[in-house]
Design a protein around this motif. Structure first.
Motif, PDB file in Angstrom:
ATOM      1  N   ALA A 149      -7.106 -33.770  -0.504  1.00  0.00           N
ATOM      2  CA  ALA A 149      -7.938 -33.654   0.741  1.00  0.00           C
ATOM      3  C   ALA A 149      -8.795 -32.285   0.578  1.00  0.00           C
ATOM      4  O   ALA A 149     -10.062 -32.233   0.672  1.00  0.00           O
ATOM      5  CB  ALA A 149      -7.365 -33.692   2.004  1.00  0.00           C
ATOM      6  N   PHE A 150      -8.169 -31.213   0.082  1.00  0.00           N
ATOM      7  CA  PHE A 150      -8.564 -29.968  -0.148  1.00  0.00           C
ATOM      8  C   PHE A 150      -9.898 -29.886  -1.237  1.00  0.00           C
ATOM      9  O   PHE A 150     -10.820 -29.429  -1.061  1.00  0.00           O
ATOM     10  CB  PHE A 150      -7.878 -28.797  -0.387  1.00  0.00           C
ATOM     11  CG  PHE A 150      -8.245 -27.442  -0.869  1.00  0.00           C
ATOM     12  CD1 PHE A 150      -8.878 -26.672  -0.115  1.00  0.00           C
ATOM     13  CD2 PHE A 150      -8.420 -27.287  -2.090  1.00  0.00           C
ATOM     14  CE1 PHE A 150      -9.355 -25.358  -0.185  1.00  0.00           C
ATOM     15  CE2 PHE A 150      -8.964 -25.907  -2.352  1.00  0.00           C
ATOM     16  CZ  PHE A 150      -9.339 -24.948  -1.475  1.00  0.00           C
ATOM     17  N   GLY A 155     -15.407 -30.128  -3.274  1.00  0.00           N
ATOM     18  CA  GLY A 155     -16.224 -30.830  -3.864  1.00  0.00           C
ATOM     19  C   GLY A 155     -17.678 -31.123  -3.121  1.00  0.00           C
ATOM     20  O   GLY A 155     -18.807 -30.934  -3.644  1.00  0.00           O
ATOM     21  N   ILE A 156     -17.244 -31.655  -1.807  1.00  0.00           N
ATOM     22  CA  ILE A 156     -18.679 -32.004  -0.980  1.00  0.00           C
ATOM     23  C   ILE A 156     -19.184 -30.665  -0.652  1.00  0.00           C
ATOM     24  O   ILE A 156     -20.427 -30.670  -0.557  1.00  0.00           O
ATOM     25  CB  ILE A 156     -18.094 -32.823   0.224  1.00  0.00           C
ATOM     26  CG1 ILE A 156     -17.485 -34.300  -0.133  1.00  0.00           C
ATOM     27  CG2 ILE A 156     -19.117 -32.999   1.355  1.00  0.00           C
ATOM     28  CD1 ILE A 156     -16.785 -34.956   0.829  1.00  0.00           C
ATOM     29  N   LYS A 157     -18.504 -29.792  -0.334  1.00  0.00           N
ATOM     30  CA  LYS A 157     -19.274 -28.431   0.060  1.00  0.00           C
ATOM     31  C   LYS A 157     -19.945 -27.882  -1.114  1.00  0.00           C
ATOM     32  O   LYS A 157     -20.921 -27.159  -1.050  1.00  0.00           O
ATOM     33  CB  LYS A 157     -18.142 -27.403   0.605  1.00  0.00           C
ATOM     34  CG  LYS A 157     -17.512 -27.781   2.091  1.00  0.00           C
ATOM     35  CD  LYS A 157     -16.560 -26.912   2.392  1.00  0.00           C
ATOM     36  CE  LYS A 157     -16.936 -25.308   2.714  1.00  0.00           C
ATOM     37  NZ  LYS A 157     -15.505 -24.582   2.991  1.00  0.00           N
ATOM     38  N   TYR A 267     -23.677 -29.513  -9.310  1.00  0.00           N
ATOM     39  CA  TYR A 267     -23.337 -31.020  -8.917  1.00  0.00           C
ATOM     40  C   TYR A 267     -22.462 -31.548  -9.732  1.00  0.00           C
ATOM     41  O   TYR A 267     -21.762 -32.304  -9.147  1.00  0.00           O
ATOM     42  CB  TYR A 267     -24.874 -31.607  -9.092  1.00  0.00           C
ATOM     43  CG  TYR A 267     -25.778 -30.925  -8.360  1.00  0.00           C
ATOM     44  CD1 TYR A 267     -25.853 -31.376  -6.876  1.00  0.00           C
ATOM     45  CD2 TYR A 267     -27.057 -30.012  -8.667  1.00  0.00           C
ATOM     46  CE1 TYR A 267     -26.899 -30.616  -5.858  1.00  0.00           C
ATOM     47  CE2 TYR A 267     -27.666 -29.582  -7.745  1.00  0.00           C
ATOM     48  CZ  TYR A 267     -27.675 -29.779  -6.408  1.00  0.00           C
ATOM     49  OH  TYR A 267     -28.870 -29.288  -5.567  1.00  0.00           O
ATOM     50  N   GLY A 268     -22.675 -31.484 -10.938  1.00  0.00           N
ATOM     51  CA  GLY A 268     -21.359 -32.203 -11.825  1.00  0.00           C
ATOM     52  C   GLY A 268     -19.958 -31.710 -11.590  1.00  0.00           C
ATOM     53  O   GLY A 268     -19.324 -32.447 -11.523  1.00  0.00           O
ATOM     54  N   LEU A 269     -20.083 -30.375 -11.379  1.00  0.00           N
ATOM     55  CA  LEU A 269     -18.562 -29.822 -10.865  1.00  0.00           C
ATOM     56  C   LEU A 269     -18.175 -30.423  -9.531  1.00  0.00           C
ATOM     57  O   LEU A 269     -16.770 -30.595  -9.366  1.00  0.00           O
ATOM     58  CB  LEU A 269     -18.685 -28.217 -11.061  1.00  0.00           C
ATOM     59  CG  LEU A 269     -19.000 -27.657 -12.465  1.00  0.00           C
ATOM     60  CD1 LEU A 269     -19.068 -26.135 -12.315  1.00  0.00           C
ATOM     61  CD2 LEU A 269     -17.871 -28.094 -13.492  1.00  0.00           C
ATOM     62  N   ALA A 270     -19.090 -30.372  -8.940  1.00  0.00           N
ATOM     63  CA  ALA A 270     -18.735 -30.980  -7.502  1.00  0.00           C
ATOM     64  C   ALA A 270     -18.384 -32.370  -7.463  1.00  0.00           C
ATOM     65  O   ALA A 270     -17.334 -32.546  -6.777  1.00  0.00           O
ATOM     66  CB  ALA A 270     -20.083 -31.017  -6.644  1.00  0.00           C
ATOM     67  N   VAL A 272     -16.743 -33.476  -9.929  1.00  0.00           N
ATOM     68  CA  VAL A 272     -15.499 -33.685 -10.634  1.00  0.00           C
ATOM     69  C   VAL A 272     -14.414 -33.431  -9.832  1.00  0.00           C
ATOM     70  O   VAL A 272     -13.389 -33.862  -9.875  1.00  0.00           O
ATOM     71  CB  VAL A 272     -15.435 -32.516 -11.879  1.00  0.00           C
ATOM     72  CG1 VAL A 272     -14.004 -32.382 -12.555  1.00  0.00           C
ATOM     73  CG2 VAL A 272     -16.402 -33.064 -13.149  1.00  0.00           C
ATOM     74  N   LEU A 273     -14.580 -32.566  -8.916  1.00  0.00           N
ATOM     75  CA  LEU A 273     -13.621 -31.993  -7.742  1.00  0.00           C
ATOM     76  C   LEU A 273     -13.332 -33.249  -6.892  1.00  0.00           C
ATOM     77  O   LEU A 273     -12.359 -33.505  -6.489  1.00  0.00           O
ATOM     78  CB  LEU A 273     -14.357 -30.906  -6.960  1.00  0.00           C
ATOM     79  CG  LEU A 273     -14.025 -29.590  -7.781  1.00  0.00           C
ATOM     80  CD1 LEU A 273     -14.460 -28.408  -6.691  1.00  0.00           C
ATOM     81  CD2 LEU A 273     -12.558 -29.260  -8.041  1.00  0.00           C
TER      82      LEU A 273
END
Length: 319
Positions: A149-150, A155-157, A267-270, A272-273
């Motif tokens: 969840a974290f 990732g959304i943030k 954005y890609g890293l977001a 991925v998370l």
């Protein structure tokens, strides 16, 4: 807390890391403080990646001889996936480091020292967090849902924060230092503090170092749960993390002049998370194979990099 690590594997890993750090400190700083060229940074980056792959190959060979091919392949794939995840998330560290260096106008010759201390601090910090996390997960399986969840929320943030310049003036650590320490307005070579008129003043280099260490803490909290989605073995988690962090300094100088070209990477890293967080939340419903995780991360990062090159950032836009 189950692990493949034994005295020989831990000992071998420690020797490799110590020798690599000594070589880095001696060779990359050869000739004293200097501006690291793109060519130099490229060679060192390739060297760090090569060392990680060589370690993984040695680990596969050892396990193939002692535990069988199936175990060797499983662990080798987990290490490679974990390394790629941590290496890609480390890019976000680099973007923040670049912003800090630019904001405080750190002289090119002094950037190496700050990064060396930052990397060493990151290794120690991640080691402590990894062993604490592994011990907790061994007792409380439900923490995987919390981690998932974290990561999902993070990732959304990160997606909505991508492209926006962080507000350093609102940084609590910087505000605390300005309110409690005497900060010198100018640099004094590679000194972190100086005495003037019997009073201790802290240089901008000290401020940058503290902020980089704070950044290490924040990103360690973000990235370490991500690798626990790949494996809970503390040996694989720690080794893949450390090898990803070891190349952080060289990668900084490699990306220093290329950050704008990869403006869509955050954005890609977001994504991925979010992907990894979702995997953790589904772990007891559907366990996504490690190979799928590796392929997913590679595809996400690959598409992001290609799109960044195809659609360059607009002049004046924040990376």
């Amino acid at each position: 807390m189950q692990t493949i690590g034994n005295v020989w594997l831990w000992g071998g890993f420690a020797v490799v890391v110590v020798v690599a750090l000594l070589a880095d400190l001696v060779l990359m700083r050869h000739g004293g403080a200097h501006k690291v060229t793109f060519k130099e940074a490229l060679y060192w980056s390739l060297g760090w990646v090569g060392l990680a792959l060589l370690f993984n190959a040695g680990l596969w060979w050892y396990l193939n001889e002692t535990a069988g091919a199936a175990m060797a392949s499983k662990v080798g794939l987990e290490f490679l996936t974990g390394y790629l995840v941590e290496k890609s998330l480390a890019v976000d560290n680099i973007f923040v480091f670049l912003m800090l260096m630019s904001y405080f106008a750190v002289p090119e010759e002094q950037r190496q020292r700050v990064l060396v201390i930052g990397v060493l601090g990151a290794i120690v910090l991640r080691g402590l967090l990894i062993f604490a996390g592994a011990a907790l997960l061994a007792k409380f399986h439900w923490l995987l849902y919390l981690f998932g969840a974290f990561l999902l929320v993070t990732g959304i943030k990160m997606w909505f924060a991508a492209g926006k310049e962080p507000d350093l003036e609102a940084n609590p650590a910087l505000r605390w230092m300005r309110g409690h320490l005497r900060l010198s307005p100018t640099y004094h070579g590679d000194a972190l503090s100086v005495k003037q008129g019997g009073v201790r003043w802290y240089t901008p280099l000290f401020v940058v170092l503290v902020l980089i260490c704070v950044t290490d803490v924040i990103f360690a909290v973000d990235s370490i749960p991500a690798i626990f989605a790949i494996t809970a073995d503390p040996f694989i988690v720690l080794t893949s993390n450390v090898f990803a962090v070891l190349g952080l300094r060289a990668m900084f100088f490699l990306l220093a002049g290329m950050a704008d070209r990869f403006h869509l990477l955050p954005y890609g890293l977001a994504v991925v998370l979010v992907f990894i967080g979702t995997k953790m939340l589904l772990i007891d419903v559907f366990k996504i194979p490690v190979l799928w995780s590796l392929a997913g991360v590679v595809v996400i990062l690959g598409v992001t990099i290609v799109l960044s090159l195809m659609r360059p950032a607009k002049p004046g836009a924040s990376a």
